[in-house]
Design an enzyme around this catalytic site. Structure first.
Site, PDB file in Angstrom:
ATOM      1  N   GLU A 152      -1.369 -57.353 -50.928  1.00 27.50           N
ATOM      2  CA  GLU A 152      -1.839 -56.051 -51.402  1.00 27.50           C
ATOM      3  C   GLU A 152      -2.708 -55.453 -50.301  1.00 27.50           C
ATOM      4  OE1 GLU A 152      -3.761 -53.883 -55.320  1.00 27.50           O
ATOM      5  OE2 GLU A 152      -4.405 -55.916 -54.826  1.00 27.50           O
ATOM      6  N   ALA A 163     -10.830 -50.726 -54.113  1.00 28.66           N
ATOM      7  CA  ALA A 163     -11.791 -51.700 -53.602  1.00 28.66           C
ATOM      8  C   ALA A 163     -11.453 -52.190 -52.200  1.00 28.66           C
ATOM      9  CB  ALA A 163     -11.870 -52.891 -54.567  1.00 28.66           C
ATOM     10  N   HIS A 164     -10.387 -51.656 -51.590  1.00 28.40           N
ATOM     11  CA  HIS A 164     -10.016 -52.100 -50.246  1.00 28.40           C
ATOM     12  C   HIS A 164     -10.836 -51.346 -49.200  1.00 28.40           C
ATOM     13  CE1 HIS A 164      -6.274 -54.307 -51.467  1.00 28.40           C
ATOM     14  NE2 HIS A 164      -6.504 -53.574 -52.556  1.00 28.40           N
ATOM     15  N   HIS A 239      -0.219 -52.085 -60.498  1.00 27.61           N
ATOM     16  CA  HIS A 239      -1.157 -51.642 -61.542  1.00 27.61           C
ATOM     17  C   HIS A 239      -1.033 -50.141 -61.818  1.00 27.61           C
ATOM     18  CE1 HIS A 239      -3.649 -50.897 -58.008  1.00 27.61           C
ATOM     19  NE2 HIS A 239      -4.060 -52.150 -57.916  1.00 27.61           N
ATOM     20  N   ARG A 250       2.274 -30.119 -63.908  1.00 25.59           N
ATOM     21  CA  ARG A 250       3.000 -29.445 -62.823  1.00 25.59           C
ATOM     22  C   ARG A 250       3.223 -30.361 -61.620  1.00 25.59           C
ATOM     23  NH1 ARG A 250      -0.538 -25.121 -64.332  1.00 25.59           N
ATOM     24  NH2 ARG A 250       0.633 -23.481 -65.431  1.00 25.59           N
ATOM     25  N   HIS A 274      -9.511 -51.001 -67.334  1.00 25.74           N
ATOM     26  CA  HIS A 274      -8.612 -50.277 -66.442  1.00 25.74           C
ATOM     27  C   HIS A 274      -7.772 -49.232 -67.166  1.00 25.74           C
ATOM     28  CE1 HIS A 274      -9.586 -53.507 -63.597  1.00 25.74           C
ATOM     29  NE2 HIS A 274      -9.088 -52.733 -62.652  1.00 25.74           N
ATOM     30  N   ASP A 297      -4.916 -58.936 -62.027  1.00 22.97           N
ATOM     31  CA  ASP A 297      -5.590 -58.385 -60.845  1.00 22.97           C
ATOM     32  C   ASP A 297      -6.977 -59.010 -60.727  1.00 22.97           C
ATOM     33  OD1 ASP A 297      -5.920 -56.885 -58.541  1.00 22.97           O
ATOM     34  OD2 ASP A 297      -6.539 -55.066 -59.591  1.00 22.97           O
TER      35      ASP A 297
END
Length: 413
Positions: A152, A163-164, A239, A250, A274, A297
């Site tokens: 990931e 969180a990366h 996720h 739209r 989440h 996760d």
């Protein structure tokens, strides 16, 4: 010790009969069932009306095919062992540590909560560091401890990094993607990619050709760009709803494209943080139970108390069971979860109103099929590994068996 327990090898080849419980079979839940385990495998699954002799057996009775230990599980539900295709750690251990013992701690923690098969998910980092982590994780796959590796990051959008660490992200250059796949020595099973980035579609095609699941996630992709990625070979939504644009009337965005396409399996984190229950129910209705995979996760705090924990190169604070980045440019972002899949099962039935059959599909059958391990996992059928979870009347965890060995013995054992 955790590493010994995680091996999951049966110590006694005798037959064990689990009698009296309701059993989740591929055709539906049956009452008053019986599962016969021989060594590490399931030898027989049946309901009482098909039982030879047509009567209940008690502890100590003889099995018609020979000596057996009979365990009365009346009042319980037996379901297949859970399969988690997106988990970063647990029990204080992280799969990003590149430390075998720490990884085994994480594996053992989730096994004791019913996850008998899992992918190890990494977190965005330097390519060389990720390749080193892949080498350690590949050994655990080769030893039968893991079902594979999920990368990931780092090939994800800085606009949806969650969180990366933004400074470690990079475009999905196919050469870099290939480097990580090669480092995994044939054990890479999935990689999350933001397909709108330069090289994104080419990397999706590369992964599909290599037999690695290309997952769309941490993406700022449009509806049309996401459809292109699916046509290029992407088959999973990482996720769903989280770390991607919200569904708009739209601008339908990636959520609509991923939900509507029958080729895509959507991951959902069912921890109550989440996703709102109404959103989860909507996803089930839109995709159908056969296209949903519940995931955790989870990071290293799963199965632990509140406090400070590492997540790759970052520090995470867990408060009231919710993990958030504690400092830096992404401070305050939700950092994975502290979820275990036994809790996801319980919540899905008691809060979300899903049926037992739907939850078994999402927690076991669907991810096993997607990962190509459904010949041995994901359902309770003769010949498959004796991986199973015993739940009590309130869907609380009451027992876990992996390959014929009790990791969590049920009442009376």
């Amino acid at each position: 010790m955790a590493q010994q327990q995680s091996a999951g090898r049966p110590s006694d080849p005798r037959r064990t009969v689990l009698a009296g419980a309701r059993i989740a079979r591929p055709s539906g839940v049956v009452d008053d069932g019986r599962i016969t385990v021989e060594g590490s495998r399931i030898a027989d699954v049946r309901s009482r009306d098909k039982d030879r002799g047509g009567h209940n057996r008690r502890r100590g009775d003889r099995h018609p095919d020979g000596e057996a230990s009979v365990i009365d599980l009346t009042g319980h539900l037996i379901v297949p062992g859970f399969v988690d295709m997106h988990v970063h750690g647990g029990g204080g251990g992280s799969f990003s540590s590149a430390d075998r013992e720490e990884c085994l701690t994480a594996i053992g923690t989730h096994r004791r909560h019913g996850t008998t098969s899992m992918l190890a998910s990494t977190v965005t980092g330097d390519l060389d560091d990720l390749a080193r982590q892949a080498g350690v994780l590949a050994e655990l796959v080769e030893d039968g401890e893991l079902a594979g590796i999920h990368f990931e990051g780092p090939f994800i959008s800085a606009h949806r990094c969650g969180a990366h660490q933004p400074e470690l992200l990079r475009d999905p250059d196919p050469a870099d993607v290939r480097k990580l796949v090669d480092a995994a020595r044939g054990t890479a099973r999935m990689m999350t990619v933001a397909p709108e980035l330069p090289g994104g579609l080419a990397s999706v095609r590369l992964l599909a050709d290599a037999g690695v699941i290309a997952a769309v996630g941490h993406t700022d992709s449009s509806y049309d760009a996401t459809r292109e990625a699916i046509d290029a070979g992407a088959t999973v939504a990482t996720h769903l709803f989280n770390a991607m644009p919200a569904l708009g009337h739209r601008a339908p965005g990636p959520v609509t494209a991923l939900l509507e396409d029958e080729r895509v399996t959507v991951e959902l984190i069912n921890d109550g943080t989440h996703l709102h229950a109404a959103v989860l129910q909507m996803a089930f209705r839109a995709a159908g139970a056969e296209r949903v995979a519940f995931i955790t996760d989870a990071m290293g705090a799963a199965g632990m108390t509140d406090g400070m924990y590492p997540l790759g190169p970052m520090r995470v604070e867990v408060k009231d069971g919710v993990a958030r980045i504690s400092d830096g440019p992404t401070a305050g972002s939700i950092a994975g979860s502290t979820l275990t899949l036994d809790r996801a099962f319980q919540r899905a039935v008691t809060v979300d109103g899903l049926t037992e059959d739907q939850v078994v599909q999402a927690l076991s059958a669907n991810p096993a099929r997607l990962l190509g391990i459904d010949d041995r996992a994901g359902s309770l059928e003769p010949g498959k590994d004796a991986d199973l979870v015993v739940l009590d009347a309130g869907y609380g965890l009451a027992g876990v068996m992996r390959r014929g060995e009790w990791l969590v013995p049920p009442p009376g054992v």
